[in-house]
Design a protein around this motif. Structure first.
Motif, PDB file in Angstrom:
ATOM      1  N   ARG A  65    -107.307 -18.112   7.555  1.00 41.45           N
ATOM      2  CA  ARG A  65    -108.598 -17.425   7.668  1.00 41.45           C
ATOM      3  C   ARG A  65    -108.639 -16.531   8.901  1.00 41.45           C
ATOM      4  NH1 ARG A  65    -113.620 -21.149   8.281  1.00 41.45           N
ATOM      5  NH2 ARG A  65    -114.478 -19.060   8.623  1.00 41.45           N
ATOM      6  N   CYS A  66    -108.030 -16.987  10.024  1.00 37.02           N
ATOM      7  CA  CYS A  66    -107.943 -16.147  11.209  1.00 37.02           C
ATOM      8  C   CYS A  66    -106.781 -16.637  12.058  1.00 37.02           C
ATOM      9  CB  CYS A  66    -109.254 -16.139  11.997  1.00 37.02           C
ATOM     10  SG  CYS A  66    -109.587 -17.632  12.939  1.00 37.02           S
ATOM     11  N   HIS A  67    -106.502 -15.938  13.138  1.00 35.38           N
ATOM     12  CA  HIS A  67    -105.380 -16.308  13.995  1.00 35.38           C
ATOM     13  C   HIS A  67    -105.581 -17.655  14.678  1.00 35.38           C
ATOM     14  CE1 HIS A  67    -103.359 -12.584  13.400  1.00 35.38           C
ATOM     15  NE2 HIS A  67    -104.052 -11.846  14.238  1.00 35.38           N
ATOM     16  N   PHE A  68    -106.811 -18.149  14.708  1.00 30.76           N
ATOM     17  CA  PHE A  68    -107.132 -19.306  15.535  1.00 30.76           C
ATOM     18  C   PHE A  68    -107.336 -20.594  14.740  1.00 30.76           C
ATOM     19  CE2 PHE A  68    -108.966 -15.316  17.110  1.00 30.76           C
ATOM     20  CZ  PHE A  68    -108.091 -15.099  18.170  1.00 30.76           C
ATOM     21  N   VAL A  69    -107.303 -20.497  13.440  1.00 27.52           N
ATOM     22  CA  VAL A  69    -107.433 -21.669  12.570  1.00 27.52           C
ATOM     23  C   VAL A  69    -106.143 -21.792  11.783  1.00 27.52           C
ATOM     24  CG1 VAL A  69    -108.720 -22.737  10.673  1.00 27.52           C
ATOM     25  CG2 VAL A  69    -109.932 -21.388  12.406  1.00 27.52           C
ATOM     26  N   ARG A  70    -105.423 -22.878  11.958  1.00 29.90           N
ATOM     27  CA  ARG A  70    -104.061 -22.991  11.425  1.00 29.90           C
ATOM     28  C   ARG A  70    -104.002 -23.373   9.954  1.00 29.90           C
ATOM     29  NH1 ARG A  70    -101.359 -19.786  13.528  1.00 29.90           N
ATOM     30  NH2 ARG A  70     -99.493 -20.804  12.708  1.00 29.90           N
ATOM     31  N   ALA A  71    -105.077 -23.849   9.379  1.00 33.91           N
ATOM     32  CA  ALA A  71    -105.047 -24.235   7.970  1.00 33.91           C
ATOM     33  C   ALA A  71    -104.668 -23.038   7.101  1.00 33.91           C
ATOM     34  CB  ALA A  71    -106.410 -24.784   7.546  1.00 33.91           C
ATOM     35  N   GLU A  72    -103.773 -23.271   6.141  1.00 32.74           N
ATOM     36  CA  GLU A  72    -103.270 -22.194   5.284  1.00 32.74           C
ATOM     37  C   GLU A  72    -104.124 -22.024   4.037  1.00 32.74           C
ATOM     38  OE1 GLU A  72     -99.140 -22.884   4.511  1.00 32.74           O
ATOM     39  OE2 GLU A  72     -98.611 -23.047   6.633  1.00 32.74           O
ATOM     40  N   LEU A  73    -104.306 -20.778   3.634  1.00 32.99           N
ATOM     41  CA  LEU A  73    -105.042 -20.464   2.412  1.00 32.99           C
ATOM     42  C   LEU A  73    -104.122 -20.130   1.241  1.00 32.99           C
ATOM     43  CD1 LEU A  73    -107.906 -18.176   3.800  1.00 32.99           C
ATOM     44  CD2 LEU A  73    -107.851 -20.671   3.570  1.00 32.99           C
ATOM     45  N   GLY A  74    -102.847 -19.921   1.529  1.00 34.64           N
ATOM     46  CA  GLY A  74    -101.904 -19.533   0.490  1.00 34.64           C
ATOM     47  C   GLY A  74    -100.954 -18.488   1.031  1.00 34.64           C
ATOM     48  N   ASN A  75    -100.335 -17.759   0.116  1.00 36.43           N
ATOM     49  CA  ASN A  75     -99.379 -16.740   0.519  1.00 36.43           C
ATOM     50  C   ASN A  75     -99.784 -15.386  -0.028  1.00 36.43           C
ATOM     51  OD1 ASN A  75     -96.608 -15.123   0.294  1.00 36.43           O
ATOM     52  ND2 ASN A  75     -96.353 -16.746   1.833  1.00 36.43           N
TER      53      ASN A  75
END
Length: 296
Positions: free
Chosen positions: A221-231
């Motif tokens: 979602r942004c550079h500061f949240v590490r959770a991945e949304l996909g590729n």
């Protein structure tokens, strides 16, 4: 789809060595540089094919991108595509500027930072005036450290009046009201940077209309949240796009909090969110004795 992408590949080398810089510092090997070039070219290829979308792109490398030919080439290429609304990059402006002749200057923009002690003042100022003469959209800024204040005042006096001068609060630095007032004289929007913004549980455009992308195409979602949304490259991220609240307690970086829906910054920077240019650029007071700003 109208989508903003913040791209950050593996590049981490910079021609400057600012002691206050939070970015990684290393000397990239030829192999690392080749990998960075391949990653950026893959991203640009992907963006070029997404003609059904309207894309805005901000390149935010850990190092300095524009001293590398592939960053200049990618920006020129993307600027000339009709479905790209904006392509911008954060830069120290140490690169040459003749490459801009090949770009669509209605689309390309630069977010420039002046680092006192890293480059001669006159050299930086000459490049800024060259950008103005070419009709390039750009902002200029400094980090708000105490020993940068006189440099910033001089820069404000010497820059074209229509060029917005921004000030970033220095990481880990606190400001008295008097100190903050001095910076606000130069950048009326400095109060947005002075303190971290409470963001936990508040709505943010990141993860819905704004995402970050790394060199492998991993979307967050942004550079500061590490959770991945996909590729990016298998389109798996699209299914994850939706309205979201921020999972972090605070947000203290402009490229993050500018997207908070609780702040008015999309209106303040309308048309210039990625390059940090206000819709109605402030006309700050020039400190006495520093001359008259140039105009273009």
């Amino acid at each position: 789809m109208d989508l903003t992408l913040l791209y950050r590949g593996p590049l981490a080398s910079c021609d400057y060595d600012c002691p206050y810089c939070p970015f990684a510092k290393r000397r990239d090997t030829p192999e690392q540089l080749r990998a960075d070039r391949a990653a950026l070219e893959r991203f640009a290829d992907w963006a070029a094919t997404r003609t059904g979308d309207t894309l805005s792109v901000l390149l935010t490398p850990w190092g300095e991108g524009l001293v590398r030919s592939w960053y200049r080439d990618a920006m020129v290429r993307l600027s000339r595509l009709p479905h790209i609304r904006r392509v911008a990059i954060q830069t120290n402006l140490s690169c040459r500027t003749d490459w801009l002749a090949g770009a669509d200057l209605d689309t390309l923009a630069l977010w420039c930072t002046y680092h006192p002690g890293q480059t001669p003042y006159d050299r930086f100022l000459a490049k800024a005036h060259d950008l103005a003469a070419r009709g390039v959209r750009f902002s200029v800024g400094v980090v708000g450290l105490p020993d940068h204040l006189e440099h910033a005042r001089r820069l404000r006096a010497d820059l074209p009046a229509r060029v917005y001068l921004w000030v970033n609060a220095a990481e880990g630095h606190t400001y008295t009201d008097a100190q903050a007032a001095s910076w606000t004289e130069l950048d009326p929007l400095f109060p947005y940077s002075r303190h971290p913004h409470r963001s936990g549980g508040l709505p943010c455009r990141t993860g819905e209309s704004v995402v970050s992308v790394d060199g492998d195409g991993t979307v967050r979602r942004c550079h500061f949240v590490r959770a991945e949304l996909g590729n990016l490259y298998d389109d798996s991220f699209r299914a994850a796009l939706r309205p979201r609240t921020c999972p972090l307690a605070v947000c203290d970086c402009h490229i993050g909090y500018v997207h908070l829906e609780t702040l008015p910054l999309y209106d303040v920077f309308a048309g210039g969110v990625l390059e940090r240019i206000p819709a109605d650029a402030p006309s700050p007071r020039v400190p006495q004795g520093l001359g008259t700003p140039g105009r273009y």
